[in-house]
Design an enzyme around this catalytic site. Structure first.
Site, PDB file in Angstrom:
ATOM      1  CG  ASP A   1      -0.519   3.393   6.165  1.00  0.00           C
ATOM      2  OD1 ASP A   1      -1.307   3.771   5.285  1.00  0.00           O
ATOM      3  OD2 ASP A   1      -0.050   4.161   7.033  1.00  0.00           O
TER       4      ASP A   1
ATOM      5  CD  GLU B   1      -4.943   1.236  -2.600  1.00  0.00           C
ATOM      6  OE1 GLU B   1      -5.872   0.694  -2.012  1.00  0.00           O
ATOM      7  OE2 GLU B   1      -4.369   2.257  -2.199  1.00  0.00           O
TER       8      GLU B   1
ATOM      9  CG  ASP C   1      -1.801   1.216   1.290  1.00  0.00           C
ATOM     10  OD1 ASP C   1      -2.250   1.683   0.222  1.00  0.00           O
ATOM     11  OD2 ASP C   1      -2.060   1.714   2.409  1.00  0.00           O
TER      12      ASP C   1
END
Length: 172
Positions: free
Chosen positions: A139, A67, A8
């Site tokens: 996160d 992502e 991420d």
């Protein structure tokens, strides 16, 4: 047994999650964040690159998921996120492992069952799916969710491939 890495990306905090997948079961090997220090962007990008390179060397994942960039309202934030994602991708591509990209909506759909799920729902589902004692930091939870999304996709694609093979034999 396959080791998967989920990322991420973020300019201040880049989440990572390493899971081991065996069939349709997954377990967390490690997770956390690479938190950058300083105000200058170039050294922070270097910290992301170095941190991910160390992680790749330690775990040698077979596949990596990250992502996709989303369009932020603030152009400056979007630019910084893009730079962080670029630093991450530069490190990841050196591993030679295939890289898969998923949108936030795809990740939420795969992990929670709703593409509009809230962050806390994602983190709680990650905790449940991986049997963790407590909910991971935001996160890291997102990175684990990205890895789980990819794990689910791998299982689904394997089932589809198996079904296609069965159908082909039946036709002949």
């Amino acid at each position: 047994m396959t080791i998967l890495l989920g990322i991420d990306p973020g300019s201040r905090h880049t989440g990572y999650g390493v899971i081991e997948q065996q069939g349709n079961r997954s377990r967390a090997l490690t997770f956390g964040t690479i938190s950058t220090r300083g105000e200058d962007m170039a050294p922070r990008l270097g910290q992301i690159f170095t941190g991910l390179t160390e992680l790749l060397t330690r775990f040698q994942p077979a596949e990596i998921s990250i992502e996709k960039v989303f369009m932020a309202r603030n152009a400056d934030s979007a630019l910084k996120l893009g730079q962080a994602r670029g630093a991450a991708l530069a490190a990841l591509v050196q591993s030679g492992a295939p890289i898969f990209e998923y949108s936030a909506r795809q990740v939420k759909q795969a992990v929670v069952g709703s593409g509009g799920a809230e962050k806390v729902q994602v983190a709680e589902m990650v905790r449940h799916l991986l049997g963790l004692d407590k909910r991971p930091q935001a996160d890291a939870a997102d990175a684990l969710a990205i890895a789980l999304c990819h794990a689910h996709m791998r299982v689904s694609l394997a089932r589809i491939a198996g079904a296609s093979a069965v159908r082909r034999r039946r036709i002949r």
